[in-house]
Design an enzyme around this catalytic site. Structure first.
Site, PDB file in Angstrom:
ATOM      1  N   SER A 186       4.638   2.041   8.362  1.00  8.80           N
ATOM      2  CA  SER A 186       4.723   0.872   7.391  1.00  8.80           C
ATOM      3  C   SER A 186       5.859   0.348   6.079  1.00  8.80           C
ATOM      4  CB  SER A 186       3.127   1.281   6.428  1.00  8.80           C
ATOM      5  OG  SER A 186       1.964   1.471   7.296  1.00  8.80           O
ATOM      6  N   ASP A 238      -0.074  -7.512   1.007  1.00  4.13           N
ATOM      7  CA  ASP A 238       0.447  -5.832   1.049  1.00  4.13           C
ATOM      8  C   ASP A 238       2.078  -6.160   1.559  1.00  4.13           C
ATOM      9  OD1 ASP A 238       0.264  -3.607   1.391  1.00  4.13           O
ATOM     10  OD2 ASP A 238      -0.468  -3.870   3.745  1.00  4.13           O
ATOM     11  N   HIS A 261       1.300  -0.785   0.048  1.00  3.77           N
ATOM     12  CA  HIS A 261       0.026   0.238   0.496  1.00  3.77           C
ATOM     13  C   HIS A 261       1.282   1.124   0.511  1.00  3.77           C
ATOM     14  CE1 HIS A 261       0.157  -0.058   4.741  1.00  3.77           C
ATOM     15  NE2 HIS A 261       0.591   0.860   4.459  1.00  3.77           N
TER      16      HIS A 261
END
Length: 517
Positions: free
Chosen positions: A361, A278, A248
């Site tokens: 992230s 992901d 993402h």
């Protein structure tokens, strides 16, 4: 003559006349003394600056009663040299008094000219018997004693200016000395402090030691897309320049810039990504001295193990936080913006209380040995209120993809650019509200819910079955079943507990493979 040295004519205007000498003294052959000058009374402004009257030299005998008149005294004549061979002497009309008068020599009547020694004696007797008024005794006479300099007296204004100047100078000197004293006092002020450590290194298992070892292998990613931009984190996988991050972070990227901990920035290209896991891999070229991070084993992680997270929360690069493993095997899903489930990520995650925020992230979650055991991927934030674009911060609920799963997906992405998903070949009813994962009665587009010849069909799964356990671990919904399956590799055997017609049965299934997105 200064203001303080001017003679006041008014003080001399009405001086009393000297008394007339006795008869015996009037018959003496000596020359009588000159009449003392009497200053005229003050008359108008011109009288204010009138100079002091001069002392006259001996003159011819004056007429009787001359002492009672106010006659101006003529100017003094210089001392005359004596031609009879005797030593020169000063004019005898004025002589020094016996005692000094406040810094000046007052003038008093002396013996008459031509009297000689007898004259001096007669003059002394005359002075004692008939003391004369001396108008200059109370005031100094300028020019009487030229061997001594008369001190100059200052007026009020000059004194005031001088006093102010002295005061300002003294104040300036005092202030300067005070400043110097204060600076010296401040310079001398030292608080106790520990001496520098001889060994500035940190233990390798400490947070500082782990951070020092791992930071050279952690990068910050700045991504520009068609409509938006984002910031994330990644870490180096090998010396060829492969970097692992979240999908993402780089999804829809047009340009990707990688910044190392040294501040050096280079462009990167996308190798491949997978929405279901992901995870994504990007690559940089032309960079020397890359520091790949060591990968650990997420299957060995226990609750309570210390961990360190590194990332760029809110674009604050090289941020280090620490915590523990709060739980393992947490089934989480992320994404799902499309509504068809094609962009949903299913993660059997490691839970940690190490602070993780937007920008973390894709960053590494490290164990006490500095090895990567997870890829930070998601957080559970607090109440964001009514604002849909408000960024939420950490509340101590962070989740990381286990590194064992990340390693397998990264290897596939580096080889083929795509990742495979393990499957059992059934379609689940995601609307089922009971406990467990229920197999649907019908698949997508009218297809059967159990794929013919697939792993599930071979294991004996039928439409309507409710799968309650995977390898003896209970599942409470369809998401959890997908997460548990994707935590394995294609070809891995699984034991499923199935509830059918009110009774449980156990089925053995070998996982198949499907290409991911």
């Amino acid at each position: 003559m200064s203001d303080s040295q001017q003679t006041d004519p008014a003080a001399l205007a009405q001086a009393p006349a000297a008394p007339r000498p006795p008869a015996d003294e009037a018959q003496a052959p000596a020359q009588p003394p000159a009449v003392e000058a009497q200053a005229p009374a003050e008359q108008g402004p011109a009288a204010q600056d009138a100079p002091a009257p001069a002392v006259s030299a001996p003159q011819t005998p004056a007429t009787p009663g001359a002492h009672d008149q106010n006659v101006p005294a003529p100017a003094p004549a210089p001392d005359r040299a004596v031609t009879d061979g005797s030593a020169p002497r000063r004019p005898r009309w004025w002589s020094r008094p016996e005692g000094p008068v406040a810094g000046h020599e007052a003038l008093v009547p002396g013996p008459r000219d031509g009297a000689g020694a007898d004259g001096d004696a007669d003059a002394a007797e005359e002075a004692a018997a008939d003391p004369r008024y001396d108008p200059w005794a109370a005031r100094p006479l300028q020019g009487v004693d030229r061997g001594k300099a008369e001190p100059r007296r200052l007026g009020f204004r000059q004194g005031l200016v001088l006093g102010l100047g002295v005061a300002l100078l003294a104040g300036g000197i005092g202030g300067y000395v005070g400043v110097l004293a204060e600076r010296q006092a401040n310079t001398r002020l030292e608080l106790p402090q520990a001496a520098p450590a001889a060994d500035k290194g940190r233990a390798p298992e400490s947070v500082a030691g782990i951070a020092a070892s791992a930071l050279p292998g952690v990068v910050t990613l700045h991504v520009n897309g068609a409509t938006s931009s984002s910031t994330g984190t990644g870490f180096v996988l090998d010396a060829q320049g492969h970097i692992l991050t979240n999908n993402h972070v780089v999804h829809g990227a047009r340009t990707i810039t990688v910044t190392f901990s040294t501040g050096e920035s280079v462009a990167a290209e996308l190798v491949g990504g997978d929405t279901g896991y992901d995870l994504a891999v990007v690559k940089v070229t032309g960079v020397r001295g890359l520091r790949p991070l060591a990968l650990g084993n997420s299957d060995d992680v226990e609750v309570g193990d210390p961990v360190v997270a590194i990332g760029a929360p809110f674009d604050l690069s090289n941020t280090v936080t620490a915590g523990i493993i709060s739980a393992t095997g947490r089934p989480i899903t992320a994404g799902g913006d499309k509504g068809d489930g094609s962009d949903v990520s299913y993660v059997d995650a490691l839970q940690t209380d190490a602070p993780i925020n937007p920008g973390n992230s894709g960053g590494p979650l490290l164990d006490a040995g500095g090895r990567v055991i997870g890829i930070n991927s998601a957080i559970r934030g607090g109440d964001g209120g009514d604002s849909s674009d408000q960024q939420r911060g950490s509340i101590g609920l962070g989740f990381a993809i286990p590194v064992n799963q990340g390693k397998r997906v990264a290897e596939e992405l580096m080889r083929t650019g795509r990742a495979t998903h393990p499957v059992i070949g059934v379609t689940l009813d995601m609307k089922y509200s009971g406990d467990g994962a229920r197999v649907g009665e019908e698949g997508e587009a009218g297809k059967p819910a159990v794929t013919a010849g697939g792993p599930g069909a071979r294991a004996g799964i039928k439409p309507g079955d409710v799968i309650t356990k995977v390898d003896g671990v209970r599942v409470h919904g369809g998401d959890e079943l997908v997460i548990k399956i994707r935590a394995h590799r294609p070809g891995d055997p699984l034991t499923l507990t199935v509830l059918r017609d009110g009774s449980e049965r156990t089925l053995e299934v070998v996982l198949g493979s499907a290409n991911g997105s």
